[in-house]
Structure formats: structure tokens, C-alpha cells
Write a protein that holds these residues in place. Structure first.
Motif, PDB file in Angstrom:
ATOM      1  N   THR A 108      -3.967  21.057  15.455  1.00 50.44           N
ATOM      2  CA  THR A 108      -2.642  22.009  15.572  1.00 50.44           C
ATOM      3  C   THR A 108      -1.962  20.850  14.516  1.00 50.44           C
ATOM      4  N   TYR A 109      -1.431  21.092  13.217  1.00 43.45           N
ATOM      5  CA  TYR A 109      -1.001  20.454  12.244  1.00 43.45           C
ATOM      6  C   TYR A 109       0.330  20.919  12.078  1.00 43.45           C
ATOM      7  N   VAL A 110       1.545  19.957  12.211  1.00 41.11           N
ATOM      8  CA  VAL A 110       2.728  20.422  11.983  1.00 41.11           C
ATOM      9  C   VAL A 110       3.323  19.519  10.861  1.00 41.11           C
ATOM     10  N   LYS A 111       3.496  20.109   9.781  1.00 33.83           N
ATOM     11  CA  LYS A 111       4.466  19.572   8.601  1.00 33.83           C
ATOM     12  C   LYS A 111       5.806  19.775   8.892  1.00 33.83           C
ATOM     13  N   HIS A 112       6.502  18.938   8.417  1.00 36.80           N
ATOM     14  CA  HIS A 112       8.106  19.219   8.464  1.00 36.80           C
ATOM     15  C   HIS A 112       8.669  18.398   7.602  1.00 36.80           C
ATOM     16  N   SER A 113       9.952  18.874   6.921  1.00 42.37           N
ATOM     17  CA  SER A 113      10.697  18.249   5.896  1.00 42.37           C
ATOM     18  C   SER A 113      11.195  16.852   6.275  1.00 42.37           C
ATOM     19  N   GLY A 114      11.084  16.229   7.357  1.00 45.97           N
ATOM     20  CA  GLY A 114      11.598  14.992   7.584  1.00 45.97           C
ATOM     21  C   GLY A 114      11.103  13.719   7.185  1.00 45.97           C
ATOM     22  N   GLY A 115      11.487  12.579   7.763  1.00 44.69           N
ATOM     23  CA  GLY A 115      10.842  11.241   7.116  1.00 44.69           C
ATOM     24  C   GLY A 115      10.049  10.674   8.359  1.00 44.69           C
ATOM     25  N   HIS A 116      10.225   9.268   8.695  1.00 45.98           N
ATOM     26  CA  HIS A 116       9.364   9.018   9.838  1.00 45.98           C
ATOM     27  C   HIS A 116       9.979   9.008  11.122  1.00 45.98           C
ATOM     28  N   ASP A 117       9.968  10.381  11.720  1.00 45.75           N
ATOM     29  CA  ASP A 117      10.185  10.715  12.802  1.00 45.75           C
ATOM     30  C   ASP A 117       9.431  11.876  13.310  1.00 45.75           C
ATOM     31  N   VAL A 118       9.905  12.342  14.530  1.00 47.05           N
ATOM     32  CA  VAL A 118       9.147  13.398  15.126  1.00 47.05           C
ATOM     33  C   VAL A 118       9.132  14.824  14.473  1.00 47.05           C
ATOM     34  N   GLY A 119      10.368  15.118  14.264  1.00 44.82           N
ATOM     35  CA  GLY A 119      10.709  16.311  13.586  1.00 44.82           C
ATOM     36  C   GLY A 119      11.044  17.421  14.556  1.00 44.82           C
ATOM     37  N   ALA A 154       0.899  -1.200  -0.145  1.00 41.92           N
ATOM     38  CA  ALA A 154       0.019   0.149   0.068  1.00 41.92           C
ATOM     39  C   ALA A 154       0.603   1.381  -0.071  1.00 41.92           C
ATOM     40  N   VAL A 155       2.012   1.242   0.794  1.00 43.89           N
ATOM     41  CA  VAL A 155       2.910   2.450   0.861  1.00 43.89           C
ATOM     42  C   VAL A 155       3.628   2.756  -0.519  1.00 43.89           C
ATOM     43  N   ASP A 189       8.172  11.108   4.722  1.00 48.46           N
ATOM     44  CA  ASP A 189       8.050   9.807   5.150  1.00 48.46           C
ATOM     45  C   ASP A 189       7.823   8.575   4.214  1.00 48.46           C
ATOM     46  N   PRO A 190       9.011   7.680   4.349  1.00 48.38           N
ATOM     47  CA  PRO A 190       8.891   6.379   3.454  1.00 48.38           C
ATOM     48  C   PRO A 190       8.126   5.323   4.268  1.00 48.38           C
ATOM     49  N   VAL A 191       7.672   5.501   5.461  1.00 45.45           N
ATOM     50  CA  VAL A 191       7.041   4.342   5.929  1.00 45.45           C
ATOM     51  C   VAL A 191       5.448   4.426   5.983  1.00 45.45           C
ATOM     52  N   LEU A 192       5.026   5.467   6.430  1.00 40.34           N
ATOM     53  CA  LEU A 192       3.471   5.814   6.474  1.00 40.34           C
ATOM     54  C   LEU A 192       3.448   7.467   5.546  1.00 40.34           C
ATOM     55  N   PRO A 193       2.856   7.112   4.314  1.00 40.65           N
ATOM     56  CA  PRO A 193       2.893   8.276   3.626  1.00 40.65           C
ATOM     57  C   PRO A 193       2.402   9.416   4.077  1.00 40.65           C
TER      58      PRO A 193
END
Length: 292
Positions: free
Chosen positions: A265-276, A134-135, A241-245
Motif C-alpha cells: 500500500t503505497y501512499v504518496k503525498h505532496s508534503g515533506g519529511h512528515d507522515v502526511g 548523499a541527499v 522530502d528534503p531529508v530522505l529523498p
């Protein structure tokens, strides 16, 4: 170096470095070797740096690391780790945020039980090939498979939901903390589980913070959100995020705002599967406002 290690040895090394959640979605040996080499550089997750007042205790069916405040606890933050990981991944949050939060804040870090079939810790069963398929489809622009997958009730989820509600009840009865002073949060599978628990409580908890998650059992959540209107929610996700799109968090925010009548409160960041880092910067404000 990691190239000389067996697959199981590399996985154990990665978990010991507190990087277990990164194992999700790893299918190529070259990726595993790269992750294991990172773990070698990082070294084992610290064991002896817990704040004073920490101890282990079983709440519900889960072993928990509990960090007590110097004052009588009035607030509680619960953090649920990701698939294949351990609660040690998030214990450093207690030290990182203690100066920014009320002095009566208690921390609870549940540990998911190992699943022999999956060979990893998990809150409920994940069909790894199904999720990976699915991912992959979502990465190439086809989100239908993922959209269908998040509507399923996965094996073990009802039991995890029941155990999570009991966890909250145990915190209330054993520590005298009110339901609306308990703040649930989680990462990845832990985020999905934390939200499912929050929506299954008889009354709203203090707040919910969801890192790198996605919605599940969408129809159930849509209905349950009707009785949790105005609940304080933070959602964060890495756009790479490569794990959960990343689209999963967009669906999650839309679902909560539409059926829960609340502004997320929606926080978008440039990282991957991490808190950021942006999330880490905003969390003290979100939690302090919710805790008071």
C-alpha cells in the motif's frame, strides 16, 4: 525570539516541541532559527493528555510509553520515532485512531537512547555529513551515492536489530500477544529500523507501516523477504522530502514487491519529511484490516 538563543538552546526548544526529527539535515543557522521560531509558536509537546491506562515500562533495552486498552490486549501497534526525536511525537496516534481500531489494541512507543557522539537520540549511528552529501547529490539527480549508502550495514544496526527482536519477544511474553498480532511501524530512521526488525523475526508480524523511510542493507533485506512473502506493508512518503529523498520509498516499494511477493500500500503525498494527511486518512483502514 530564537535569534537571541544559542544553537544548543534552539535544539532543546525544538525537541521539547516534539519537532526533533526535523533537525536532521539542518546545517545552516538560518534554518535552525526558523525551526526554533516555529517551536516557540507551537509550544511544548503535551505531557498530560495521555489516554487512561498509559504507563512507562522498559522493554528490551528501551524505555517505552505503553497505552493499554480497556479490554485484555490482543493486538499491539509499535511505533518507532525518527532520528533526534522522542516517542512523544507519535503518542497522539493512540487517541487519533482509537475509535477506528479494535478495542483490544495496545500501543507501544519505544524511546531510542541518546547517542553521546551524535548528540541526539538514535536507533543506530548515522554519519550525518555522509547522509547529507548523499541527499544533496540525489536532489541534483545523482542517486548513486545514496544507492551505495543504503547497502551499508551502519554501526549499531545489528545491536538495534537484536534489541528490536527482544522487544517483540517481551511484548509476546509479558502481555500474551501473538507474533502475528504485533504491528511494527516507524518514521524515518525508525521506519528503517522497524522494517529491519520485522524481517529479522522468525515468522511474519501482523503488518508493517513505514513513514518517510528508505531501504537499508538491501542485500540482507532481499534475502530475508523470501521468508516473509505476503506480509502486509504500507509505505508513505512526501514527494518534497528534503531529508530522505522520495526516490528512497520507490526503491523500498520495488524491493518489497519483488522479493516479498506482496502488493505494498503505497501512499504518496505532496508534503515533506512528515507522515502526511493522506497517510493519516488511510492508516485506520490499513490497521483495522490488518488487526482483525
Amino acid at each position: 525570539m530564537a535569534e537571541k538563543m544559542t544553537t544548543s538552546e534552539m535544539k532543546e526548544l525544538i525537541k521539547s516541541a516534539g519537532m526533533g526529527s526535523k533537525l536532521v539535515g539542518i546545517c545552516e543557522k538560518e534554518q535552525l532559527i526558523q525551526l526554533a521560531n516555529e517551536a516557540l509558536k507551537k509550544g511544548p509537546a503535551p505531557k498530560g493528555s495521555l489516554p487512561p491506562g498509559s504507563h512507562q515500562k522498559k522493554l528490551s533495552c528501551w524505555d517505552c510509553e505503553i497505552i493499554m486498552p480497556k479490554e485484555t490486549p490482543r493486538n499491539c501497534i509499535v511505533i518507532m520515532h525518527g532520528f533526534g526525536a522522542t516517542n512523544s511525537d507519535f503518542i497522539p496516534f493512540a487517541r487519533a485512531f482509537e475509535e477506528h481500531l479494535p478495542r483490544d489494541t495496545m500501543w507501544v512507543f519505544p524511546q531510542a537512547n541518546p547517542d553521546p557522539e551524535l548528540g541526539a537520540t538514535a536507533w543506530w549511528k548515522i554519519n550525518v555529513p555522509e547522509w547529507m552529501s548523499a541527499v544533496y547529490a540525489a536532489k541534483t539527480g545523482g542517486t548513486d551515492t545514496l544507492a551505495s549508502l543504503i547497502r551499508k550495514e551502519h554501526a549499531g544496526l545489528p545491536a538495534a536489530r537484536e534489541s528490536g527482536v527482544k522487544l517483540v519477544n517481551d511484548i509476546m511474553s509479558q502481555f500474551g500477544i501473538a507474533n502475528d498480532k504485533i504491528h511494527l511501524s516507524g518514521f524515518s530512521q525508525g521506519a528503517m529500523t522497524a522494517m529491519d526488525i520485522a524481517l529479522s523475526l522468525p515468522s511474519p508480524c501482523g503488518s508493517v507501516a513505514l513513514f518517510s523511510g528508505a531501504p537499508i542493507v538491501v542485500e540482507q533485506w532481499s534475502e530475508k523477504l523470501q521468508s516473509k512473502k505476503g506480509m502486509k506493508v504500507l509505505v508513505s512518503h512526501g514527494e518534497s522530502d528534503p531529508v530522505l529523498p522520495f526516490v528512497g520509498s520507490q526503491w523500498l516499494v520495488d524491493l518489497i514487491e519483488k522479493h516479498g511477493d506482496t502488493k505494498v500500500t503505497y501512499v504518496k503525498h505532496s508534503g515533506g519529511h512528515d507522515v502526511g494527511r493522506p497517510t493519516m486518512s488511510l492508516l485506520p483502514k490499513f490497521w483495522s484490516e490488518s488487526l482483525n
